[in-house]
Design an enzyme around this catalytic site. Structure first.
Site: not given
Length: 311
Positions: A53, A123, A157
């Site tokens: 990430e 995200k 994540c």
């Protein structure tokens, strides 16, 4: 490329997760580390390469101005570098990326193959300090992309903590889910596997889908990182060794055909046995959740505290 255009879907592919340490505020140095890691992965025969990430920038931003100064547009230097590497070595690269789009900054994942940038994903579920430093959350579903090396889904994540989000890419036919992550290091009971890895294993098993997670290593502004990169098979078992907390390159050759078979017994199929009409009704019922109180786990910088719900 559509799935129909893959006349002979690949079976065995070699996947690499590059557990490296981005350097906050040192973009050129970080790109050199990325290049070295990807070249090593290619030398080991990798066809799919996963990076952490925010691999181009580091993570622990104080504010939006600092984030904007580190983020790059989609035609920036890091993507040009990854495109060149993918083209030269016939790779599919999935990487986390601090993306600058006008004045907005996104925690983004991108997929690049030898033809160029194929897909991006912003995200959707921001983790704690990502909200306060100014990331804008994405609002699109995670993509699933047909590539020469398999049908790949990607998310980032904290997205992996939401089973319904992971289910979306599984139902869309992903054979392998690639997840760039930055997992903060938290205490855990003696002898226990990190909870983040346990949840990845569960996601793989309940969807019969490979999952490849590239974590980062090192310490940044006082925050230690787990360094828990792992590749998990369609039964939910790790097929790589953990190298917790250190820079490492992990690789595994996996049989993607296993992810196309959703049966777990002669009479059970993890997708065909679903009864979504029951799940939708329960979500719309308006029932109040049980009484809860919040517990907070201390010990992570920049507001990285784990919040638990206890009945």
């Amino acid at each position: 490329m559509s799935s129909a255009s893959l006349a002979q879907p690949p079976r065995h592919v070699t996947v690499a997760c590059c557990q490296l340490e981005p350097v906050l505020g040192a973009a050129d140095q970080t790109r050199r580390r990325i290049r070295t890691a990807v070249l090593e992965a290619a030398a080991r025969g990798a066809q799919i390469v996963v990076l952490p990430e925010l691999a181009n920038s580091g993570y622990m931003f104080h504010d939006l101005d600092q984030l904007r100064s580190a983020a790059e547009p989609l035609d920036g230097a890091t993507i040009r570098e990854l495109r060149a590497l993918a083209s030269a070595h016939g790779l599919v690269v999935v990487s986390g990326f601090a993306e600058l789009d006008g004045v907005d900054a996104y925690n983004t994942a991108l997929l690049i193959d030898e033809t160029g940038l194929r897909a991006t994903y912003r995200k959707a579920h921001l983790w704690n300090g990502e909200k306060s430093c100014g990331f804008t959350p994405g609002s699109d579903r995670p993509p699933v992309i047909d590539t020469p090396h398999g049908r790949i889904g990607m998310m980032i994540c904290y997205d992996l903590e939401f089973p319904e989000w992971v289910r979306l890419v599984a139902l869309a036919g992903a054979e392998i889910l690639c997840g760039p992550v930055n997992w903060p290091l938290y205490p855990r009971p003696q002898g226990e596997r990190p909870g983040e890895i346990v949840r990845v294993q569960a996601n793989a098993a309940i969807n019969r889908m490979f999952v490849a997670v590239a974590d980062r290593a090192g310490t940044e502004r006082g925050q230690k990182w787990l360094g828990g990169s792992v590749i998990v098979d369609a039964d939910g078992y790790p097929v790589t060794q953990l190298h917790l907390g250190e820079e490492a390159l992990i690789t595994a050759t996996v049989d993607l055909a296993q992810a196309r078979d959703k049966s777990i017994s002669m009479l059970n199929d993890v997708h065909a046995d679903r009864r979504p009409e029951l799940y939708v009704e329960s979500e719309k019922s308006g029932r109040r959740p049980p009484s809860v109180h919040r517990t907070v786990r201390e010990g992570a910088a920049s507001g990285h505290q784990q919040v638990g719900i206890v009945e």
